[in-house]
Design a protein around this motif. Structure first.
Motif, mmCIF file in Angstrom:
data_model
loop_
_atom_site.group_PDB
_atom_site.id
_atom_site.type_symbol
_atom_site.label_atom_id
_atom_site.label_comp_id
_atom_site.label_asym_id
_atom_site.label_seq_id
_atom_site.Cartn_x
_atom_site.Cartn_y
_atom_site.Cartn_z
ATOM 1 N N TRP A 1 8.726 7.671 -1.909
ATOM 2 C CA TRP A 1 7.446 7.621 -0.830
ATOM 3 C C TRP A 1 6.389 6.991 -1.894
ATOM 4 O O TRP A 1 5.772 7.933 -2.871
ATOM 5 N N GLU A 2 6.087 6.067 -2.231
ATOM 6 C CA GLU A 2 5.237 5.308 -3.200
ATOM 7 C C GLU A 2 4.009 4.502 -2.495
ATOM 8 O O GLU A 2 4.147 4.015 -1.651
ATOM 9 N N HIS A 3 3.005 4.515 -3.431
ATOM 10 C CA HIS A 3 1.682 3.905 -2.991
ATOM 11 C C HIS A 3 1.397 2.850 -4.033
ATOM 12 O O HIS A 3 1.796 2.906 -5.302
ATOM 13 N N ASP A 4 0.799 1.620 -3.807
ATOM 14 C CA ASP A 4 0.355 0.653 -4.386
ATOM 15 C C ASP A 4 1.658 0.110 -5.528
ATOM 16 O O ASP A 4 1.185 0.225 -6.702
ATOM 17 N N THR B 1 9.106 6.757 2.871
ATOM 18 C CA THR B 1 9.198 8.078 3.878
ATOM 19 C C THR B 1 8.712 9.188 3.199
ATOM 20 O O THR B 1 9.360 9.631 1.806
ATOM 21 N N PRO B 2 7.759 10.294 3.683
ATOM 22 C CA PRO B 2 7.537 11.449 2.920
ATOM 23 C C PRO B 2 8.546 12.358 3.446
ATOM 24 O O PRO B 2 8.641 13.571 2.993
ATOM 25 N N ASP C 1 0.667 -1.277 0.090
ATOM 26 C CA ASP C 1 0.000 0.004 -0.071
ATOM 27 C C ASP C 1 1.019 1.205 0.090
ATOM 28 O O ASP C 1 0.613 2.020 -0.380
ATOM 29 N N ARG C 2 1.949 1.138 0.605
ATOM 30 C CA ARG C 2 2.947 2.180 0.700
ATOM 31 C C ARG C 2 4.382 1.740 1.222
ATOM 32 O O ARG C 2 4.531 0.775 1.813
ATOM 33 N N GLN D 1 3.615 -5.687 7.832
ATOM 34 C CA GLN D 1 4.056 -3.985 8.042
ATOM 35 C C GLN D 1 5.047 -4.198 8.833
ATOM 36 O O GLN D 1 5.232 -4.803 9.773
ATOM 37 N N GLU E 1 8.921 3.157 6.244
ATOM 38 C CA GLU E 1 7.657 1.934 6.415
ATOM 39 C C GLU E 1 7.438 1.247 4.914
ATOM 40 O O GLU E 1 7.592 1.788 4.096
ATOM 41 N N TYR E 2 6.931 0.182 5.213
ATOM 42 C CA TYR E 2 6.485 -0.320 4.030
ATOM 43 C C TYR E 2 5.263 -1.483 4.614
ATOM 44 O O TYR E 2 5.345 -2.115 5.805
#
Length: 199
Positions: free
Chosen positions: A66-69, A44-45, A40-41, A174, A187-188
């Motif tokens: 910082w990526e999603h999907d 880090t932002p 999902d992510r 997670q 995180e991932y």
């Protein structure tokens, strides 16, 4: 031959959800574990951390993103009392591999990160409500033949939760990395389906 998790947890491993046991018990010779899913992510932002993450990316540890999907593939290969894992992240800019080797000794689980294995995280394992929780108990650098502890006041802290959801029939993971006085820095998290296949 036992997996590192079996060696550390012993009978407590039976408390895992039955679908998780294939992931954490020993992989038979001539086979490997294969999982495909989506994070999902990832990353880090906090862009001020990206220069440090770029250095870690060269060794296949973490990435300045910082990526999603994000689609991913995980391959677990057995070794003598070890599990070699490669997680391939399919980022929009291209695929990147995260590499680690996890083993067990009298002190518990030891995770050597990256292609070089210069970064080591000691992990404490526990089973809670059918899920596996791993928490870092120390971080070390392997430099010039020496194993140097990173002081706890500045050492990253890692927490991993691995669980199986009967609703979607997928394994969920997670991982959160935090720093003292800073908080979450990486995180991932996501889900996947996993099977043991002929190598």
């Amino acid at each position: 031959m036992l997996s590192p998790y079996e060696a550390v947890l012993g009978g407590d491993l039976t408390g895992l959800h039955p679908q998780l046991r294939a992931y954490f018990t020993a992989i038979p010779a001539g086979r490997h574990g294969l999982g495909r899913g989506t994070f999902d992510r990832v990353g880090t932002p906090r862009r001020w951390l990206w220069p440090v993450l770029a250095l870690l990316a060269r060794d296949a540890v973490l990435f300045p993103v910082w990526e999603h999907d994000v689609p991913f593939l995980v391959v677990n290969r057995p070794g003598p009392d070890l599990v070699h894992a490669v997680r391939r992240f399919e980022f929009p800019a291209g695929s990147r591999d995260m590499i680690d080797v996890i083993g067990a000794d009298a002190g518990g689980l030891a995770d050597r990160l990256g292609r070089s294995g210069r970064l080591e995280t000691r992990l404490a394992a526990r089973v809670v409500d059918g899920a596996l929780h791993l928490d870092s108990a120390g971080v070390y650098l392997h430099l010039a033949g020496s194993r140097v502890p990173v002081p706890r006041l500045c050492a990253p802290r890692v927490h991993l939760t691995e669980r199986f959801d009967d609703g979607d029939q997928r394994q969920h993971v997670q991982v959160i990395v935090s720093l003292p006085f800073v908080g979450r820095v990486y995180e991932y998290s996501g889900s996947f389906r996993y099977s043991i296949e002929v190598a």
